[in-house]
Scaffold this motif. Structure first.
Motif, short mmCIF file in Angstrom:
data_model
loop_
_atom_site.label_atom_id
_atom_site.label_comp_id
_atom_site.label_asym_id
_atom_site.label_seq_id
_atom_site.Cartn_x
_atom_site.Cartn_y
_atom_site.Cartn_z
N LYS A 90 -71.62 30.74 35.90
CA LYS A 90 -70.89 29.62 36.51
C LYS A 90 -71.24 29.47 37.99
CE LYS A 90 -66.68 32.37 37.30
NZ LYS A 90 -65.22 32.46 37.03
N TYR A 91 -71.47 30.59 38.68
CA TYR A 91 -71.84 30.53 40.09
C TYR A 91 -73.26 29.99 40.26
CZ TYR A 91 -67.82 33.66 40.20
OH TYR A 91 -66.58 34.22 40.03
N ASP B 84 -73.38 26.22 39.75
CA ASP B 84 -72.80 25.54 40.91
C ASP B 84 -73.81 25.42 42.05
OD1 ASP B 84 -70.28 24.87 40.05
OD2 ASP B 84 -69.37 26.76 40.70
N GLU C 104 -74.44 29.98 27.68
CA GLU C 104 -73.40 30.06 28.70
C GLU C 104 -73.72 29.12 29.87
OE1 GLU C 104 -69.89 31.29 30.69
OE2 GLU C 104 -70.55 31.16 28.60
N VAL D 281 -71.17 26.01 31.09
CA VAL D 281 -70.60 25.78 32.41
C VAL D 281 -71.18 24.51 33.05
CG1 VAL D 281 -69.99 28.19 32.77
CG2 VAL D 281 -72.22 27.40 33.51
N LYS E 172 -69.19 21.60 31.93
CA LYS E 172 -67.89 21.49 32.62
C LYS E 172 -67.99 20.66 33.90
CE LYS E 172 -65.07 25.41 31.20
NZ LYS E 172 -64.29 26.56 31.71
#
Length: 229
Positions: free
Chosen positions: A86-87, A90, A106, A110, A113
Motif C-alpha cells: 500500500k505504501y 501510494d 496485493e 491497493v 482502492k
C-alpha cells in the motif's frame, strides 16, 4: 563532484549505445539510485539533470519525499514485501520488483482502492541465484498470462540483477538472454502487458547491460560515490 560523476555516466551511456550494433537504438533512462544518500546529494543530482530516482526502501523514500522539494519520477528497485504494497503504490511511479503473483494481486488490490493503474516490472532471476529474488525465465510467459486478471496493473517490462562478477563481461550472457526473451515477448500479446522497459545494469555493469539491450539502468555509486551508512 556529483556533477562530474554524472557527466561521466552520461558519456558512458552514449559510448555503450554506440556499441549496440545488433540492437534497437532507444533512449536509455538513467535511474539515480539514492539509497543511503541524503536529500542534499539528491538535489544536486536532480539540478544537474537527473529525472528519475530509485529507492530500495520504502521508509527511506517516504522521508525523502517530504523534504526533497524537487519534481522527479520515483522508482522502487528493492524487494517489496506484500504488507508494504500500500505504501509503494501510494509513492512510486514504477515498481521494478514484482516477483510473485501474490505480490501482484496485493498491488492490484491497493491500486484499485485509490483508482490508480500501477506500472510494474517483472523481476527475473536469470542466473537462478538462490540469494536473489525473481522468477525463473521459464516462468515468465505463464506469469504474463495471469496479469490479465488484474485491471489496476500495467506490467511494462522486465528487470534483472546480474551476479556481481569481478569481470563484468561474465554478466553479458545474462543480459543477452533476457534481452532475447524481451524481444520475443514484444511479438506476443498479453492483457495489461507491454514490453517497453528492460531494467538491467548497475554501477559496475551498466555499460555491458546497455550494449546488450537495456533501456533502464540503475546507477548509485557511479553518481554519488560510496553509500553513507
Amino acid at each position: 563532484m556529483i556533477a562530474e560523476k554524472l557527466t561521466q555516466v552520461m558519456r558512458n551511456i552514449e559510448i555503450a549505445k554506440g556499441n549496440r550494433n545488433r540492437y534497437f537504438d532507444e533512449n536509455v533512462k538513467l535511474i539515480a539510485v539514492t539509497k543511503n544518500h541524503d536529500v542534499n546529494a539528491m538535489r544536486e543530482a536532480i539540478d544537474h539533470g537527473v529525472k528519475f530516482v530509485g529507492e530500495n526502501r520504502i521508509q527511506e523514500a517516504m522521508q525523502k519525499v517530504e523534504t526533497l522539494d524537487r519534481s522527479v519520477e520515483w522508482h522502487l528497485i528493492g524487494h517489496l514485501q506484500t504488507n508494504k504494497a500500500k505504501y509503494a503504490v501510494d509513492l512510486f511511479d514504477l515498481i521494478h520488483s514484482i516477483d510473485s503473483e501474490r505480490l501482484m494481486a496485493e498491488v492490484n488490490r491497493v491500486a484499485n482502492k485509490i483508482n490508480k493503474i500501477q506500472k510494474v516490472l517483472l523481476q527475473v532471476n536469470v542466473s537462478e541465484e538462490k540469494s536473489k529474488f525473481g522468477i525463473s525465465t521459464k516462468e515468465i510467459e505463464p506469469f504474463l498470462d495471469s496479469v490479465g486478471q488484474y485491471d489496476h496493473i500495467h506490467l511494462c517490462g522486465l528487470m534483472t540483477i546480474a551476479p556481481h562478477y569481478n569481470n563484468v563481461e561474465d554478466a553479458r550472457p545474462i543480459f543477452r538472454e533476457l534481452f532475447q526473451i524481451f524481444c520475443n515477448l514484444k511479438l506476443k500479446s498479453f492483457k495489461n502487458v507491454s514490453m517497453d522497459w528492460l531494467s538491467m545494469g548497475m554501477t559496475n555493469d551498466y555499460m555491458v547491460a546497455i550494449e546488450e539491450g537495456a533501456n533502464l539502468i540503475r546507477v548509485g555509486t557511479g553518481i554519488f560515490g560510496q553509500r553513507q551508512y
